[in-house]
Each structure stands twice: as C-alpha cells, then as structure tokens.
Design a protein around this motif. Structure first.
Motif, PDB file in Angstrom:
ATOM      1  N   TYR A  93      49.857  28.322  45.930  1.00  0.00           N
ATOM      2  CA  TYR A  93      51.079  27.854  45.275  1.00  0.00           C
ATOM      3  C   TYR A  93      51.218  26.345  45.471  1.00  0.00           C
ATOM      4  O   TYR A  93      52.205  25.770  45.081  1.00  0.00           O
ATOM      5  N   TYR A 123      65.554  14.745  45.067  1.00  0.00           N
ATOM      6  CA  TYR A 123      64.741  14.540  46.263  1.00  0.00           C
ATOM      7  C   TYR A 123      63.430  15.305  46.060  1.00  0.00           C
ATOM      8  O   TYR A 123      63.443  16.528  45.882  1.00  0.00           O
ATOM      9  N   GLU A 145      66.195  19.542  43.873  1.00  0.00           N
ATOM     10  CA  GLU A 145      65.099  19.557  44.855  1.00  0.00           C
ATOM     11  C   GLU A 145      63.970  20.406  44.263  1.00  0.00           C
ATOM     12  O   GLU A 145      63.922  21.619  44.464  1.00  0.00           O
ATOM     13  N   ILE A 166      58.007  26.243  56.763  1.00  0.00           N
ATOM     14  CA  ILE A 166      56.842  25.951  55.932  1.00  0.00           C
ATOM     15  C   ILE A 166      56.110  24.755  56.519  1.00  0.00           C
ATOM     16  O   ILE A 166      56.752  23.884  57.144  1.00  0.00           O
ATOM     17  N   ILE A 213      59.867  32.260  48.254  1.00  0.00           N
ATOM     18  CA  ILE A 213      60.916  31.418  48.855  1.00  0.00           C
ATOM     19  C   ILE A 213      62.203  31.597  48.050  1.00  0.00           C
ATOM     20  O   ILE A 213      63.289  31.815  48.602  1.00  0.00           O
ATOM     21  N   GLY A 223      63.703  24.095  52.309  1.00  0.00           N
ATOM     22  CA  GLY A 223      65.059  23.700  51.884  1.00  0.00           C
ATOM     23  C   GLY A 223      65.793  22.882  52.928  1.00  0.00           C
ATOM     24  O   GLY A 223      66.974  22.559  52.763  1.00  0.00           O
ATOM     25  N   VAL A 224      65.097  22.485  54.011  1.00  0.00           N
ATOM     26  CA  VAL A 224      65.804  21.858  55.135  1.00  0.00           C
ATOM     27  C   VAL A 224      66.560  20.590  54.724  1.00  0.00           C
ATOM     28  O   VAL A 224      67.634  20.307  55.264  1.00  0.00           O
ATOM     29  N   PRO A 256      56.622  16.554  47.189  1.00  0.00           N
ATOM     30  CA  PRO A 256      55.485  17.319  46.657  1.00  0.00           C
ATOM     31  C   PRO A 256      54.417  17.512  47.728  1.00  0.00           C
ATOM     32  O   PRO A 256      54.423  16.818  48.741  1.00  0.00           O
ATOM     33  N   PRO A 257      53.498  18.453  47.499  1.00  0.00           N
ATOM     34  CA  PRO A 257      52.370  18.566  48.434  1.00  0.00           C
ATOM     35  C   PRO A 257      51.607  17.246  48.447  1.00  0.00           C
ATOM     36  O   PRO A 257      51.646  16.502  47.471  1.00  0.00           O
ATOM     37  N   GLN A 268      60.342  27.717  39.505  1.00  0.00           N
ATOM     38  CA  GLN A 268      59.839  27.026  38.319  1.00  0.00           C
ATOM     39  C   GLN A 268      59.023  25.808  38.732  1.00  0.00           C
ATOM     40  O   GLN A 268      59.174  25.288  39.837  1.00  0.00           O
ATOM     41  N   PRO A 269      58.130  25.347  37.842  1.00  0.00           N
ATOM     42  CA  PRO A 269      57.357  24.145  38.160  1.00  0.00           C
ATOM     43  C   PRO A 269      58.256  22.911  38.148  1.00  0.00           C
ATOM     44  O   PRO A 269      59.308  22.909  37.494  1.00  0.00           O
TER      45      PRO A 269
HETATM   46  C1  LIG Z   1      55.636  19.819  51.257  1.00  0.00           C
HETATM   47  S1  LIG Z   1      56.365  21.315  50.716  1.00  0.00           S
HETATM   48  C2  LIG Z   1      58.066  20.880  50.680  1.00  0.00           C
HETATM   49  C3  LIG Z   1      58.626  20.882  52.070  1.00  0.00           C
HETATM   50  C4  LIG Z   1      60.129  20.758  52.115  1.00  0.00           C
HETATM   51  N1  LIG Z   1      60.602  19.449  51.721  1.00  0.00           N
HETATM   52  C5  LIG Z   1      60.606  21.049  53.524  1.00  0.00           C
HETATM   53  O1  LIG Z   1      61.065  20.140  54.224  1.00  0.00           O
HETATM   54  O2  LIG Z   1      60.475  22.211  53.943  1.00  0.00           O
HETATM   55  C6  LIG Z   1      55.922  21.353  49.031  1.00  0.00           C
HETATM   56  C7  LIG Z   1      56.487  22.532  48.256  1.00  0.00           C
HETATM   57  O3  LIG Z   1      56.174  22.310  46.873  1.00  0.00           O
HETATM   58  C8  LIG Z   1      55.906  23.566  46.262  1.00  0.00           C
HETATM   59  N2  LIG Z   1      55.107  23.278  45.058  1.00  0.00           N
HETATM   60  C9  LIG Z   1      53.779  23.008  44.968  1.00  0.00           C
HETATM   61  N3  LIG Z   1      53.420  22.748  43.703  1.00  0.00           N
HETATM   62  C10 LIG Z   1      54.557  22.842  42.957  1.00  0.00           C
HETATM   63  C11 LIG Z   1      54.836  22.669  41.577  1.00  0.00           C
HETATM   64  N4  LIG Z   1      53.875  22.373  40.707  1.00  0.00           N
HETATM   65  N5  LIG Z   1      56.122  22.802  41.152  1.00  0.00           N
HETATM   66  C12 LIG Z   1      57.107  23.129  42.048  1.00  0.00           C
HETATM   67  N6  LIG Z   1      56.889  23.340  43.367  1.00  0.00           N
HETATM   68  C13 LIG Z   1      55.634  23.173  43.820  1.00  0.00           C
HETATM   69  C14 LIG Z   1      55.185  24.362  47.323  1.00  0.00           C
HETATM   70  O4  LIG Z   1      55.315  25.750  47.096  1.00  0.00           O
HETATM   71  C15 LIG Z   1      55.900  23.900  48.598  1.00  0.00           C
HETATM   72  O5  LIG Z   1      56.945  24.766  48.930  1.00  0.00           O
END
Ligand SMILES: C[S@@+](CC[C@H](N)C(=O)[O-])C[C@H]1O[C@@H](n2cnc3c(N)ncnc32)[C@H](O)[C@@H]1O
Length: 280
Positions: A206, A193, A37, A12, A63, A43-44, A196-197, A175-176
């Motif tokens: 998403y 841990y 998480e 990702i 995912i 998931g790394v 977030p985006p 789930q959120p």
């Molecule tokens: C920056 S990525 C995480 C990357 C992860 N730590 C890695 O190393 O691969 C952010 C993740 O947050 C998820 N996401 C975005 N908004 C969310 C929300 N409101 N609740 C839960 N997950 C959310 C996205 O789908 C995305 O997979």
C-alpha cells in the motif's frame, strides 16, 4: 512543561509523533479551515492538531475501516476492552500459534479489531502487506503483550478518538492522494498536511512511492492555492534528499529534527534529518 502528545491506537512505521509539537507551532487554522491529511497513516498529526473539520485519507483500507468502525459505533472502547482481554488471554496461553491464527482470520475477514490486535502484537508494531494485500508481519514474540496496563492504554486511545468524533466533523476515506487533494478545488479554506512515503523506502504494497508519485504530488500542491505542509527527509549520514532542491525548491524549509528509524534499508537504519516544507 512539555506538551502531552496523544498516541493513536494504530501504529505505523514513519509515525510522526515526535514532530507534532514542531508542526503545531508552524500552522494556524481558523474554525472553518478544513484539514486535509491525504496520507494519514496513524493519524497522529491531525489527531493532535484537533481541527474542527477534517478529511483523513489513506490508500490503506484497513486504517480507514478501523476509524470508521469507531465512528459508526461498531467498535467502542468497551468492545475493545472485552476483545483484548479475551484475545490477550489466548495469546498468553498459545503464543505464536494464536498470533498466526488471528493473522489468517484477519486476511480472510478484514475485521478492524483483528487489525488492532495484530498491530499491537506483531513484530515492531509494523504495518506491512504483501503483493496479495495480505498482512504479513511476523509475530512480535511477546505472549504477555496484553497486560492490564497495556489494554487500559489502548482503551484510552480509542476513547480519545470516540470523544473527538462526538465533537468534531471528521471523515475517514480510503482513496489515493490525488482524490483528497482535489477537494482543494471546491473548498476555499483548507490546510493540507502531507506525509507521503519516502522514495526508496518501500516497505509495503500500500506504500509504494517513486519519483513519478513525488512529481505528481508536487504538481497538485503547487497548483492548489491553499496552504500546505509537507514532511520529508532532508539528509542522512550518506546522502542528501535531492528532491528538496529540485521538485520542492519553491517551498520554505522550516527546520530539521533528528530521528532514528528501524528497517532493512540504509535510509531506515541511520539518523535522518527530517524537514518540514511549506508554501507560506
Ligand atoms: C509515512 S506514512 C504516514 C505517517 C503518518 N503521518 C503518521 O504520522 O503516522 C505514509 C502513508 O501514506 C499511505 N499511502 C501510500 N501511498 C499512498 C497514495 N498513493 N495515496 C494515499 N495514501 C498513500 C500509506 O498507506 C501510509 O499510511
């Protein structure tokens, strides 16, 4: 000697592979600690920390479906082998047309194996969904993508997860983040841990994130008494992340590392200094 980092089967944008050693150096979990998480992405992080008990959650159902399919045995490393050899052979023959055929098939039936195939043959290994929640990343233009060596690599990645699921108590839930963080209200020993985006780095439906989401996350983490670590960006060559000294000013900043991201937006294109924030 540098530590070997496990790279998961689904990639990702924003994957924190390079931060894993630093994260591991700065956490300590007991056998009973429940790892949370809420933004698992690839998931790394958790997959390398290897906690005994974990909840891996994400708002992206594909995912989560992928990992639950491994958990239930719907996907095994042997099934992945057969699937990728077959589909890879057709990709080598038909190229682009076949990629778009699988993309449409995935958008109709949401099969986790198709998700894996697309994630590994699309442009830049991106995950991006449009406003109709259809996967819309274009073809990566590598018809020979699924070589024997590449398939073996993916099979070993799936095997690693299979082996972990035999030993550890890991759940995967779509789930959120609010729902995942609510677990801290009923469980005493948790470590969260959060990755977030980044605000303004919206790439996918998403993955939308704004100041309101960041503030909501802060409130929930602040209220929870248990330990957490948050990944965020600190600065790039143009600007500082103002939220570090506002929303997150109650946290301790661990260290910065440089990363190069790819993408269309300014924040994605230049070296970014990343920060880990903790409440301990
Ligand atoms: C920056 S990525 C995480 C990357 C992860 N730590 C890695 O190393 O691969 C952010 C993740 O947050 C998820 N996401 C975005 N908004 C969310 C929300 N409101 N609740 C839960 N997950 C959310 C996205 O789908 C995305 O997979």
């Amino acid at each position: 000697m540098s530590e070997k980092i496990f790279v998961p089967p689904i990639k990702i944008q924003g994957i924190k592979t390079k931060l894993v050693p630093l994260i591991k150096q700065n956490i300590s979990l007991s056998k009973n600690t429940l790892w949370l998480e809420p933004f698992m992405g690839s998931g790394v992080v958790g997959f390398n920390v290897r906690p005994e008990r974990a909840v891996f959650a994400d708002i992206n159902p594909h995912i989560i479906n992928f990992y639950n399919a491994i958990k239930t045995g719907k996907i095994t490393s042997d099934i992945v082998r057969v699937f990728l050899y077959e589909q890879g052979r057709t990709l080598a023959q038909d190229g682009e047309n076949f990629y778009y055929y699988v993309r449409e098939r995935f958008n109709n039936y949401h099969e986790p194996l198709d998700f894996l195939f697309l994630n590994r043959s699309c442009f830049n290994g991106m995950i991006r969904f449009n406003r109709e929640y259809n996967f819309n990343v274009p073809y990566g233009h590598k018809p020979q993508r699924f070589s024997r060596a590449y398939i073996t690599k993916i099979i070993n990645q799936v095997k690693y997860i299979e082996d972990c699921l035999r030993v550890y108590d890991w759940e995967f839930i779509c789930q959120p983040f609010e729902t995942t963080l609510a677990i801290t209200e009923t469980q005493e020993d948790t470590f969260t841990y959060c990755d977030p985006p980044y605000i303004g780095r919206h790439v996918d439906y998403y993955d939308s994130w704004d100041e309101c989401s960041e503030e909501k996350l802060r409130c929930l983490l602040y209220e929870a008494q248990n330990k957490f670590m948050l990944s965020t960006w600190c600065s790039n060559q143009y600007r500082e992340n103002k939220y570090i000294n506002t929303i997150w000013s109650f946290c301790r900043k661990i260290k910065h590392e440089h990363f190069y991201h790819v993408g269309a937006k300014e924040i994605n294109r230049h070296p970014v200094i990343e920060a880990l924030l903790v409440n301990y």
